[in-house]
Design a protein around this motif. Structure first.
Motif, PDB file in Angstrom:
ATOM      1  N   TRP A 175     -14.701   2.739 -17.021  1.00 56.54           N
ATOM      2  CA  TRP A 175     -13.543   2.305 -17.788  1.00 56.54           C
ATOM      3  C   TRP A 175     -12.404   3.325 -17.771  1.00 56.54           C
ATOM      4  O   TRP A 175     -11.316   3.062 -18.290  1.00 56.54           O
ATOM      5  N   LEU A 176     -12.627   4.504 -17.148  1.00 56.16           N
ATOM      6  CA  LEU A 176     -11.538   5.476 -16.983  1.00 56.16           C
ATOM      7  C   LEU A 176     -10.816   5.324 -15.643  1.00 56.16           C
ATOM      8  O   LEU A 176      -9.889   6.072 -15.350  1.00 56.16           O
ATOM      9  N   SER A 177     -11.254   4.350 -14.843  1.00 57.38           N
ATOM     10  CA  SER A 177     -10.707   4.240 -13.491  1.00 57.38           C
ATOM     11  C   SER A 177      -9.204   3.978 -13.486  1.00 57.38           C
ATOM     12  O   SER A 177      -8.485   4.454 -12.618  1.00 57.38           O
ATOM     13  N   TRP A 178      -8.697   3.232 -14.468  1.00 58.78           N
ATOM     14  CA  TRP A 178      -7.268   2.899 -14.490  1.00 58.78           C
ATOM     15  C   TRP A 178      -6.405   4.145 -14.692  1.00 58.78           C
ATOM     16  O   TRP A 178      -5.246   4.183 -14.284  1.00 58.78           O
ATOM     17  N   ILE A 179      -6.968   5.209 -15.307  1.00 58.02           N
ATOM     18  CA  ILE A 179      -6.221   6.440 -15.516  1.00 58.02           C
ATOM     19  C   ILE A 179      -6.198   7.289 -14.244  1.00 58.02           C
ATOM     20  O   ILE A 179      -5.170   7.833 -13.857  1.00 58.02           O
ATOM     21  N   TYR A 180      -7.352   7.346 -13.590  1.00 57.21           N
ATOM     22  CA  TYR A 180      -7.568   8.386 -12.583  1.00 57.21           C
ATOM     23  C   TYR A 180      -7.315   7.944 -11.155  1.00 57.21           C
ATOM     24  O   TYR A 180      -6.936   8.752 -10.318  1.00 57.21           O
ATOM     25  N   THR A 181      -7.530   6.666 -10.850  1.00 60.74           N
ATOM     26  CA  THR A 181      -7.651   6.274  -9.442  1.00 60.74           C
ATOM     27  C   THR A 181      -6.391   5.684  -8.820  1.00 60.74           C
ATOM     28  O   THR A 181      -6.442   5.181  -7.707  1.00 60.74           O
ATOM     29  N   LYS A 182      -5.259   5.736  -9.499  1.00 63.85           N
ATOM     30  CA  LYS A 182      -4.051   5.129  -8.931  1.00 63.85           C
ATOM     31  C   LYS A 182      -3.687   5.754  -7.587  1.00 63.85           C
ATOM     32  O   LYS A 182      -3.503   5.054  -6.585  1.00 63.85           O
ATOM     33  N   ASP A 183      -3.591   7.080  -7.543  1.00 66.65           N
ATOM     34  CA  ASP A 183      -3.255   7.758  -6.285  1.00 66.65           C
ATOM     35  C   ASP A 183      -4.376   7.592  -5.269  1.00 66.65           C
ATOM     36  O   ASP A 183      -4.124   7.402  -4.077  1.00 66.65           O
ATOM     37  N   LEU A 184      -5.615   7.648  -5.747  1.00 66.53           N
ATOM     38  CA  LEU A 184      -6.763   7.492  -4.851  1.00 66.53           C
ATOM     39  C   LEU A 184      -6.746   6.122  -4.186  1.00 66.53           C
ATOM     40  O   LEU A 184      -6.954   6.004  -2.971  1.00 66.53           O
ATOM     41  N   LYS A 185      -6.487   5.075  -4.955  1.00 64.70           N
ATOM     42  CA  LYS A 185      -6.455   3.723  -4.397  1.00 64.70           C
ATOM     43  C   LYS A 185      -5.341   3.578  -3.366  1.00 64.70           C
ATOM     44  O   LYS A 185      -5.522   2.916  -2.336  1.00 64.70           O
ATOM     45  N   ARG A 186      -4.191   4.203  -3.644  1.00 66.59           N
ATOM     46  CA  ARG A 186      -3.097   4.153  -2.673  1.00 66.59           C
ATOM     47  C   ARG A 186      -3.516   4.785  -1.345  1.00 66.59           C
ATOM     48  O   ARG A 186      -3.264   4.221  -0.274  1.00 66.59           O
ATOM     49  N   ARG A 187      -4.173   5.924  -1.405  1.00 67.49           N
ATOM     50  CA  ARG A 187      -4.639   6.589  -0.182  1.00 67.49           C
ATOM     51  C   ARG A 187      -5.693   5.746   0.538  1.00 67.49           C
ATOM     52  O   ARG A 187      -5.690   5.652   1.766  1.00 67.49           O
ATOM     53  N   VAL A 189      -6.073   2.419   0.464  1.00 70.51           N
ATOM     54  CA  VAL A 189      -5.431   1.252   1.082  1.00 70.51           C
ATOM     55  C   VAL A 189      -4.682   1.667   2.350  1.00 70.51           C
ATOM     56  O   VAL A 189      -4.764   0.994   3.385  1.00 70.51           O
ATOM     57  N   ASN A 190      -3.996   2.794   2.293  1.00 69.25           N
ATOM     58  CA  ASN A 190      -3.211   3.249   3.447  1.00 69.25           C
ATOM     59  C   ASN A 190      -4.103   3.594   4.638  1.00 69.25           C
ATOM     60  O   ASN A 190      -3.829   3.193   5.769  1.00 69.25           O
ATOM     61  N   VAL A 191      -5.178   4.342   4.394  1.00 75.18           N
ATOM     62  CA  VAL A 191      -5.995   4.787   5.524  1.00 75.18           C
ATOM     63  C   VAL A 191      -6.813   3.638   6.102  1.00 75.18           C
ATOM     64  O   VAL A 191      -6.986   3.545   7.316  1.00 75.18           O
ATOM     65  N   ARG A 192      -7.295   2.722   5.241  1.00 75.56           N
ATOM     66  CA  ARG A 192      -8.042   1.593   5.809  1.00 75.56           C
ATOM     67  C   ARG A 192      -7.104   0.644   6.534  1.00 75.56           C
ATOM     68  O   ARG A 192      -7.474   0.037   7.543  1.00 75.56           O
ATOM     69  N   GLY A 193      -5.869   0.516   6.044  1.00 76.11           N
ATOM     70  CA  GLY A 193      -4.886  -0.301   6.752  1.00 76.11           C
ATOM     71  C   GLY A 193      -4.582   0.266   8.129  1.00 76.11           C
ATOM     72  O   GLY A 193      -4.468  -0.473   9.113  1.00 76.11           O
ATOM     73  N   ALA A 194      -4.460   1.597   8.204  1.00 73.43           N
ATOM     74  CA  ALA A 194      -4.205   2.244   9.496  1.00 73.43           C
ATOM     75  C   ALA A 194      -5.381   2.030  10.444  1.00 73.43           C
ATOM     76  O   ALA A 194      -5.199   1.786  11.644  1.00 73.43           O
ATOM     77  N   LEU A 195      -6.606   2.109   9.897  1.00 72.59           N
ATOM     78  CA  LEU A 195      -7.789   1.877  10.733  1.00 72.59           C
ATOM     79  C   LEU A 195      -7.827   0.431  11.227  1.00 72.59           C
ATOM     80  O   LEU A 195      -8.161   0.173  12.389  1.00 72.59           O
ATOM     81  N   ASP A 196      -7.480  -0.521  10.351  1.00 74.15           N
ATOM     82  CA  ASP A 196      -7.467  -1.936  10.749  1.00 74.15           C
ATOM     83  C   ASP A 196      -6.546  -2.152  11.947  1.00 74.15           C
ATOM     84  O   ASP A 196      -6.932  -2.801  12.925  1.00 74.15           O
ATOM     85  N   VAL A 197      -5.351  -1.610  11.859  1.00 72.11           N
ATOM     86  CA  VAL A 197      -4.384  -1.785  12.948  1.00 72.11           C
ATOM     87  C   VAL A 197      -4.922  -1.167  14.233  1.00 72.11           C
ATOM     88  O   VAL A 197      -4.869  -1.782  15.315  1.00 72.11           O
ATOM     89  N   PHE A 198      -5.454   0.025  14.124  1.00 66.94           N
ATOM     90  CA  PHE A 198      -5.919   0.762  15.297  1.00 66.94           C
ATOM     91  C   PHE A 198      -7.101   0.066  15.970  1.00 66.94           C
ATOM     92  O   PHE A 198      -7.104  -0.180  17.178  1.00 66.94           O
ATOM     93  N   ILE A 199      -8.128  -0.279  15.181  1.00 66.74           N
ATOM     94  CA  ILE A 199      -9.353  -0.820  15.784  1.00 66.74           C
ATOM     95  C   ILE A 199      -9.192  -2.295  16.149  1.00 66.74           C
ATOM     96  O   ILE A 199      -9.757  -2.752  17.148  1.00 66.74           O
ATOM     97  N   ASP A 200      -8.434  -3.066  15.373  1.00 67.35           N
ATOM     98  CA  ASP A 200      -8.190  -4.462  15.761  1.00 67.35           C
ATOM     99  C   ASP A 200      -7.569  -4.538  17.152  1.00 67.35           C
ATOM    100  O   ASP A 200      -7.921  -5.392  17.973  1.00 67.35           O
ATOM    101  N   LYS A 201      -6.640  -3.635  17.405  1.00 63.47           N
ATOM    102  CA  LYS A 201      -5.991  -3.585  18.712  1.00 63.47           C
ATOM    103  C   LYS A 201      -7.005  -3.271  19.812  1.00 63.47           C
ATOM    104  O   LYS A 201      -7.021  -3.912  20.869  1.00 63.47           O
ATOM    105  N   LEU A 202      -7.881  -2.309  19.551  1.00 61.74           N
ATOM    106  CA  LEU A 202      -8.895  -1.948  20.546  1.00 61.74           C
ATOM    107  C   LEU A 202      -9.902  -3.076  20.774  1.00 61.74           C
ATOM    108  O   LEU A 202     -10.313  -3.341  21.898  1.00 61.74           O
ATOM    109  N   ILE A 203     -10.299  -3.737  19.694  1.00 59.33           N
ATOM    110  CA  ILE A 203     -11.240  -4.857  19.827  1.00 59.33           C
ATOM    111  C   ILE A 203     -10.619  -5.965  20.678  1.00 59.33           C
ATOM    112  O   ILE A 203     -11.266  -6.517  21.578  1.00 59.33           O
ATOM    113  N   ASP A 204      -9.350  -6.278  20.406  1.00 61.21           N
ATOM    114  CA  ASP A 204      -8.672  -7.326  21.181  1.00 61.21           C
ATOM    115  C   ASP A 204      -8.571  -6.947  22.656  1.00 61.21           C
ATOM    116  O   ASP A 204      -8.752  -7.794  23.541  1.00 61.21           O
ATOM    117  N   GLU A 205      -8.308  -5.661  22.930  1.00 61.09           N
ATOM    118  CA  GLU A 205      -8.225  -5.220  24.322  1.00 61.09           C
ATOM    119  C   GLU A 205      -9.581  -5.321  25.018  1.00 61.09           C
ATOM    120  O   GLU A 205      -9.664  -5.713  26.184  1.00 61.09           O
TER     121      GLU A 205
END
Length: 470
Positions: A175-187, A189-205
Motif C-alpha cells: 500500500w506504499l507503492s503509490w508513494i515510492y514507485t512513480k519514478d521506478l514505474k516510469r523507468r 515502462v521506458n526500458v521495456r518499451g525500448a526492448l519491445d521496439v528492438f526485439i520486435d524488429k529482430l523477430i520480424d527480420e
C-alpha cells in the motif's frame, strides 16, 4: 524494515552466524526464509525440490519478464518444463555450443585489444564486460547485426540490470507503492518499451529470413542463431494456461512475450554473471601471485610459449580449472537465489507456509566453515584433493550455478567462456598492478545486485609474454 540494508549476501551471512542456517525474516508483510548452510540447501534443492521449485518474483522482475513469460521467473509446471527443454535442447545443447564461432572470434578480438594496451593501465571490468556482451549478442541475434545496434542493446541491458537490483518498498508494503514507485514505474515502462521496439524488429527480420528460405542444408542449419531457433516456435496467439505435462515440444508454441523474456534471460545470464567471475578470477590471481605463477607454469608446460591456447588444451589445464572453481566458490555469479514454496511444508521441524520466499545464500554456503578448511582463503589446490567438490549441483557445499530443477541451463557455456577467456589472458600476458600497488592492497569489496561485481574495478598493466605473434 530497519534491516533492509542487511538484505545482501554479506548481511544475511552475518545474521546467519547469530540465528542459524535456517532463518525467518518478516519484512513488512513479506515472509522470507534464508538458507545459509549446505545441509539446509540439500533439503530444499534435493529432498523437497518440487515443493521449492517455484520462483519468487518482485514487482520489477514480474514487469520486466512480461508477467513471468520467460523461464527464469515462471513458476514450476508444464509451461516451465517446456521452456526449460527449449533452453537445454535448442539453445544450450553441446552441438550448438560447438557452432558458436562468436566465442573464439570475440576472445581473439579481446586478446588483440589488450595487446594494444601493453604498458598502459587497463580496466579489466570493461574488457570482461565487452567480451561477454559481444559473445551473447552475436549468439542470440547473429553476426550480421547493423552497426550501432549492439551498443543500443547494451544500454537496454544495463538499465534492466540496474532495475532488477533496485530496492522497492512495494514488495514489502504494497500500500506504499503509490508513494515510492512513480519514478521506478516510469523507468520500467521506458526500458521495456525500448526492448519491445528492438526485439520486435529482430523477430520480424528473422521471420522474413525464414520465409525466404525454402530449404536449409546442414551448414545453414548450424549457422542459425538463438532467435532463429525461437521463432520456429512462434505463434502470436499462444496461450499457456492449458498446457499438459504430456504435451510434446514439437507442438509447443511461444508468443512474442515468451521470446522476449527468454532473450533477456539469456542476455542477462550470459553477460554480467560471466564478466564478474572473469574479473574476480584475475583479481584473486593478482592478489595471490604464487597462484598466478602456478597457472602460468601449467600453461607453459601444456601449451608452450609459441602458440595460443586451443580448445583441445583446456581438458589438460587442471590447475586452471581448480583456480576457476575456487573463484566460483568465493564469488558465485548470483549470490542469492530466490525460490518460493508451492505448498505448506515442513523444513527442519518448522512449518513453512505456501508462497513464502526462500532465499539460498550461495555466497555464504561457499564460505561455510563446517564445509571448507580456511573458507575465506583463496586455495585452488583444495580442488586437487581426493573427493573434491564439483559445481554441477550434486555437492551442496558448492552450488554457484544452483542445483535441482532450477539450476542454470547455461552452466556449460558459461564455464567454457570463463575458462577460455582466463586461459588466454593469463597465457598471453604478464600482469602488474597499476601505480605500484601490491596484491595485498587490492580492495576486495563488491557491489550487491543481481550479480556482485567488484566495487572498485581491477586496473592492471599487461605485457605480451608469448614468443609468437598474435
Amino acid at each position: 524494515m530497519s534491516m533492509v540494508a542487511q538484505l545482501t549476501h554479506r548481511g544475511l551471512a552475518q545474521l546467519a552466524k547469530q540465528y542459524g542456517g535456517l532463518m525467518h525474516l518478516r519484512m513488512g508483510l513479506h515472509d522470507m526464509v534464508v538458507v545459509s548452510t549446505p545441509d539446509m540447501a540439500r533439503e530444499v534443492l534435493q529432498g523437497q525440490d518440487s515443493v521449492f521449485a517455484n520462483r519468487s518474483s518482485s514487482f520489477v522482475a514480474t514487469y520486466l519478464s512480461y508477467n513471468r513469460a520467460d523461464m527464469s521467473f515462471a513458476n514450476y509446471g508444464p509451461f516451465w518444463r517446456q521452456m526449460r527443454k527449449i533452453c537445454v535442447m535448442k539453445l544450450f545443447s553441446r552441438k550448438r555450443v560447438e557452432t558458436w564461432d562468436s566465442v573464439g572470434d570475440e576472445i581473439n578480438k579481446m586478446v588483440q585489444a589488450v595487446a594494444t594496451k601493453t604498458g598502459s593501465p587497463t580496466d579489466l571490468s570493461k574488457v570482461a564486460s565487452s567480451l561477454t556482451s559481444h559473445i551473447t549478442y552475436k549468439a542470440a541475434f547473429g553476426t550480421n547485426s547493423r552497426e550501432g545496434e549492439e551498443g543500443q542493446f547494451e544500454t537496454i541491458l544495463q538499465e534492466f540490470s540496474k532495475l532488477f537490483a533496485e530496492f522497492n518498498v512495494a514488495d514489502f508494503i504494497p500500500w506504499l507503492s503509490w508513494i515510492y514507485t512513480k519514478d521506478l514505474k516510469r523507468r520500467l515502462v521506458n526500458v521495456r518499451g525500448a526492448l519491445d521496439v528492438f526485439i520486435d524488429k529482430l523477430i520480424d527480420e528473422h521471420l522474413a529470413k525464414k520465409s525466404n528460405k525454402n530449404s536449409k542444408d546442414e551448414n545453414e542449419a548450424a549457422a542459425t542463431d538463438m532467435v532463429d531457433e525461437l521463432v520456429s516456435f512462434l505463434d502470436e496467439g499462444a496461450d499457456h494456461e492449458n498446457i499438459k505435462s504430456t504435451d510434446s515440444l514439437s507442438t509447443f508454441k511461444l508468443n512474442r512475450d515468451n521470446i522476449k523474456g527468454l532473450i533477456m534471460d539469456i542476455m542477462i545470464g550470459g553477460t554480467e554473471t560471466v564478466a564478474s567471475v572473469i574479473e574476480w578470477a584475475m583479481t584473486e590471481l593478482m592478489k595471490n601471485p604464487e597462484e598466478l605463477k602456478k597457472v602460468q607454469e601449467e600453461l607453459s608446460n601444456v601449451v608452450g610459449l609459441c602458440r595460443r591456447v586451443q580448445d583441445s588444451d583446456l581438458e589438460n589445464l587442471t590447475y586452471l580449472k581448480c583456480t576457476l572453481k575456487e573463484t566460483l566458490r568465493l564469488h558465485p555469479p548470483i549470490p542469492l537465489v530466490f525460490h518460493e514454496t508451492a505448498k505448506d511444508t515442513m523444513l527442519a521441524g518448522y512449518l513453512i507456509p505456501a508462497r513464502w520466499s526462500v532465499v539460498i545464500n550461495t555466497w555464504a554456503i561457499g564460505r561455510d566453515k563446517t564445509a571448507w578448511d580456511e573458507p575465506n582463503a583463496f586455495k585452488p589446490s583444495r580442488f586437487l584433493e581426493p573427493g573434491a567438490k564439483d559445481f554441477k549441483g550434486n555437492d551442496f557445499e558448492f552450488i554457484p550455478f544452483g542445483s535441482g530443477r532450477r539450476s542454470c541451463p547455461g552452466m556449460q557455456l558459461g564455464f567454457y567462456v570463463l575458462e577460455k577467456c582466463v586461459a588466454e589472458l593469463v597465457h598471453c600476458f604478464t600482469w602488474e598492478l597499476h601505480g605500484g600497488m601490491k596484491g595485498s592492497e587490492i580492495d576486495m569489496s563488491d557491489n550487491f545486485g543481481l550479480t556482485t561485481p567488484k566495487a572498485i574495478p581491477l586496473v592492471v598493466v599487461p605485457s605480451y609474454r608469448l614468443e609468437c605473434a598474435l
